[in-house]
Design an enzyme around this catalytic site. Structure first.
Site, PDB file in Angstrom:
ATOM      1  N   THR A  72       0.843  -1.205   0.000  1.00 38.67           N
ATOM      2  CA  THR A  72       0.000   0.000   0.000  1.00 38.67           C
ATOM      3  C   THR A  72       0.873   1.247   0.000  1.00 38.67           C
ATOM      4  O   THR A  72       0.638   2.192  -0.774  1.00 38.67           O
ATOM      5  CB  THR A  72      -0.912  -0.004   1.249  1.00 38.67           C
ATOM      6  OG1 THR A  72      -1.702  -1.196   1.228  1.00 38.67           O
ATOM      7  CG2 THR A  72      -1.816   1.208   1.292  1.00 38.67           C
ATOM      8  N   GLN A 179      -0.657 -10.223  -5.284  1.00 39.36           N
ATOM      9  CA  GLN A 179      -1.167 -11.602  -5.209  1.00 39.36           C
ATOM     10  C   GLN A 179      -0.341 -12.581  -6.037  1.00 39.36           C
ATOM     11  O   GLN A 179      -0.561 -13.787  -5.940  1.00 39.36           O
ATOM     12  CB  GLN A 179      -2.635 -11.659  -5.659  1.00 39.36           C
ATOM     13  CG  GLN A 179      -3.597 -10.969  -4.698  1.00 39.36           C
ATOM     14  CD  GLN A 179      -3.744 -11.684  -3.346  1.00 39.36           C
ATOM     15  OE1 GLN A 179      -3.418 -12.857  -3.199  1.00 39.36           O
ATOM     16  NE2 GLN A 179      -4.235 -10.960  -2.356  1.00 39.36           N
ATOM     17  N   ALA A 200       5.272  -8.951   1.831  1.00 42.78           N
ATOM     18  CA  ALA A 200       5.787 -10.274   2.236  1.00 42.78           C
ATOM     19  C   ALA A 200       4.722 -11.193   2.837  1.00 42.78           C
ATOM     20  O   ALA A 200       4.792 -12.405   2.680  1.00 42.78           O
ATOM     21  CB  ALA A 200       6.916 -10.087   3.245  1.00 42.78           C
ATOM     22  N   HIS A 201       3.735 -10.594   3.527  1.00 41.97           N
ATOM     23  CA  HIS A 201       2.793 -11.466   4.250  1.00 41.97           C
ATOM     24  C   HIS A 201       1.878 -12.247   3.321  1.00 41.97           C
ATOM     25  O   HIS A 201       1.172 -13.156   3.756  1.00 41.97           O
ATOM     26  CB  HIS A 201       1.984 -10.656   5.272  1.00 41.97           C
ATOM     27  CG  HIS A 201       0.978  -9.713   4.688  1.00 41.97           C
ATOM     28  ND1 HIS A 201      -0.349 -10.020   4.612  1.00 41.97           N
ATOM     29  CD2 HIS A 201       1.100  -8.476   4.160  1.00 41.97           C
ATOM     30  CE1 HIS A 201      -1.001  -9.001   4.075  1.00 41.97           C
ATOM     31  NE2 HIS A 201      -0.144  -8.054   3.784  1.00 41.97           N
ATOM     32  N   THR A 237      15.200   4.327   9.869  1.00 44.11           N
ATOM     33  CA  THR A 237      16.047   3.140  10.104  1.00 44.11           C
ATOM     34  C   THR A 237      15.337   1.883   9.604  1.00 44.11           C
ATOM     35  O   THR A 237      14.168   1.652   9.917  1.00 44.11           O
ATOM     36  CB  THR A 237      16.375   3.026  11.615  1.00 44.11           C
ATOM     37  OG1 THR A 237      17.004   4.249  12.000  1.00 44.11           O
ATOM     38  CG2 THR A 237      17.290   1.854  11.894  1.00 44.11           C
ATOM     39  N   CYS A 325      -9.785  -6.509   3.767  1.00 44.20           N
ATOM     40  CA  CYS A 325     -10.214  -5.329   4.506  1.00 44.20           C
ATOM     41  C   CYS A 325     -11.729  -5.197   4.512  1.00 44.20           C
ATOM     42  O   CYS A 325     -12.289  -4.430   5.277  1.00 44.20           O
ATOM     43  CB  CYS A 325      -9.571  -4.084   3.904  1.00 44.20           C
ATOM     44  SG  CYS A 325      -9.557  -4.094   2.134  1.00 44.20           S
TER      45      CYS A 325
HETATM   46  N1  PLP Z   1      -3.082  -5.133  -3.512  1.00 40.10           N
HETATM   47  C1  PLP Z   1      -3.669  -6.330  -3.455  1.00 40.10           C
HETATM   48  C2  PLP Z   1      -4.072  -7.009  -4.724  1.00 40.10           C
HETATM   49  C3  PLP Z   1      -3.916  -6.948  -2.221  1.00 40.10           C
HETATM   50  O1  PLP Z   1      -4.499  -8.142  -2.165  1.00 40.10           O
HETATM   51  C4  PLP Z   1      -3.529  -6.270  -1.032  1.00 40.10           C
HETATM   52  C5  PLP Z   1      -3.831  -6.852   0.286  1.00 40.10           C
HETATM   53  O2  PLP Z   1      -4.931  -7.331   0.539  1.00 40.10           O
HETATM   54  C6  PLP Z   1      -2.877  -5.035  -1.170  1.00 40.10           C
HETATM   55  C7  PLP Z   1      -2.680  -4.496  -2.414  1.00 40.10           C
HETATM   56  C8  PLP Z   1      -2.394  -4.288   0.026  1.00 40.10           C
HETATM   57  O3  PLP Z   1      -1.385  -5.014   0.679  1.00 40.10           O
HETATM   58  P1  PLP Z   1      -0.802  -4.478   2.051  1.00 40.10           P
HETATM   59  O4  PLP Z   1      -1.965  -4.341   2.978  1.00 40.10           O
HETATM   60  O5  PLP Z   1       0.152  -5.530   2.506  1.00 40.10           O
HETATM   61  O6  PLP Z   1      -0.175  -3.190   1.762  1.00 40.10           O
END
Ligand code: PLP
Length: 373
Positions: A72, A179, A200-201, A237, A325
């Site tokens: 994001t 994705q 990364a998650h 940092t 979300c």
């Molecule tokens: N873009 C896509 C396609 C996503 O699936 C997500 C997370 O759900 C994001 C952006 C945002 O990722 P993050 O919340 O790790 O910044």
């Protein structure tokens, strides 16, 4: 109660090897990477080795990888910088992008008066490439922001084609690869993309670390001020253990890609077959979908619709209705709202997303729980 996690497009469990690596770094590499003494230099070396690892797997230069806290953040920075620093006057995107893109575009439209055009999306989630071509023929300084794999439906966009179209028309191309990074091979030497973003998650790494790929010769302005970290583009940092974690996560995901993709593909096929056996009217939202995401429209009555996620959750089963979300919110998914008609939107759609840690037994449990609703 044993939990069943089928929401891997929202986030993924961290691999043990990644946890081990991060613990090792946290225990031994406490130096500030900006310090010039050996303890600082040692921490700095971890960052640069991690950057090289990521670059090796994506076939790009290490200097083209910029660490950020999340995708994001990277998307906000890139799109804002494109408007402020590259003189972009128009953004072409689609209404099925993640909110990280859509809300940023809206803010830039309000703040800078940048023009925004949306590429149409059909009932099966496919982009209208012919319309994109027409839009691009208009000679105005443009950035195109289109994702690779849709996080709700798994629909895969042809980013090679989009990239070629952008470059033929001298438009910049930003691609949300959140994705797909770590789940497919991307060769950035061949792909005509200027910017891409990752978190990364989504590939069994830690939360709170991501990166932007910024094609060399594209000089952005800092997103944060206050230090020389990340070429002065992102001051502050560095989180050394998170950076070591993202590199380990990409390494393990891509080294095990073939094997894990096979397992996940088989799970998705099995899940759909079993759903069809129980709910013959179930249909898939989207065509040409990625191997780990199944978005199904279920033939449930309105009174049952409201109960689905709640009932599954009571049994420890995690799936999603829209993107992460939005889960729990009562608003319809903005992605499905673009694709489906009113009658279809009234029925429940579930996003079931898999990882190699899932099993057929877990899928059986989920389907039994659905049948009991
Ligand atoms: N873009 C896509 C396609 C996503 O699936 C997500 C997370 O759900 C994001 C952006 C945002 O990722 P993050 O919340 O790790 O910044």
């Amino acid at each position: 109660m044993k939990k069943i996690y089928l929401d891997n497009a929202a986030t993924t469990p961290i691999r043990q090897e990644v946890i081990d690596e991060m613990i090792k770094v946290m225990q031994s590499e406490y130096g500030n990477p900006s310090s010039t003494h050996s303890i600082g230099r040692s921490a700095k070396a971890i960052i640069e080795t991690s950057r090289k690892t990521i670059a090796k797997y994506l076939h790009c230069n290490a200097q083209e990888i910029v660490f950020t806290s999340t995708a994001t953040e990277a998307t906000n920075w890139i799109l804002r910088s494109a408007v402020k620093d590259f003189g972009v006057k128009r953004i072409i995107t689609s209404k099925v992008e993640h909110h990280a893109t859509l809300y940023t575009v809206k803010a830039l439209q309000e703040e800078f008066g940048v023009a925004v055009e949306f590429v149409n999306v059909s009932h099966d989630g496919t982009l209208d490439y012919a319309q994109l071509s027409v839009l691009l023929s208009n000679d105005v300084k443009t950035i195109v922001s289109l994702m690779h794999v849709n996080n709700e439906t798994g629909v895969v966009n042809d980013i090679q084609r989009i990239g070629m179209m952008c470059h033929e028309n001298k438009a910049l191309f930003h691609c949300d690869t959140v994705q797909s990074i770590g789940k497919t091979d991307l060769n950035l030497q061949d792909l005509a993309v200027d910017f891409l973003v990752a978190s990364a998650h989504k590939f069994h790494g830690p939360k709170g670390i991501g990166f932007a790929f910024v094609r060399k010769n594209l000089v952005l302005q800092p997103m944060l001020f206050g230090g020389e970290q990340e070429k002065g583009w992102r001051a502050g940092t560095e989180s050394v253990h998170q950076i070591a974690g993202i590199a380990k996560a990409i390494e393990f995901s891509l080294e095990n890609l073939e094997e894990e993709r096979k397992v996940i593909t088989a799970l998705k096929d099995y899940c759909f077959q079993q759903l069809k056996a129980s709910f013959s009217d179930a249909t898939v939202n989207g065509s040409n979908t990625f191997y780990n995401i199944l978005n199904v429209l279920l033939p449930f009555s309105p009174e049952k619709t409201a109960m689905i996620l709640f009932n599954l959750d009571m049994k420890g089963i995690a799936v999603s209705r829209g993107s992460a979300c939005q889960s729990g919110s009562v608003k319809p998914s903005h992605v499905l709202a673009e694709m489906l008609d009113d009658a279809e939107l009234k029925k429940p759609s579930l996003r079931i997303s898999f990882s190699h840690y899932n099993t057929k037994e877990e899928i059986d449990c989920m389907i039994s729980a659905l049948k009991e609703i």
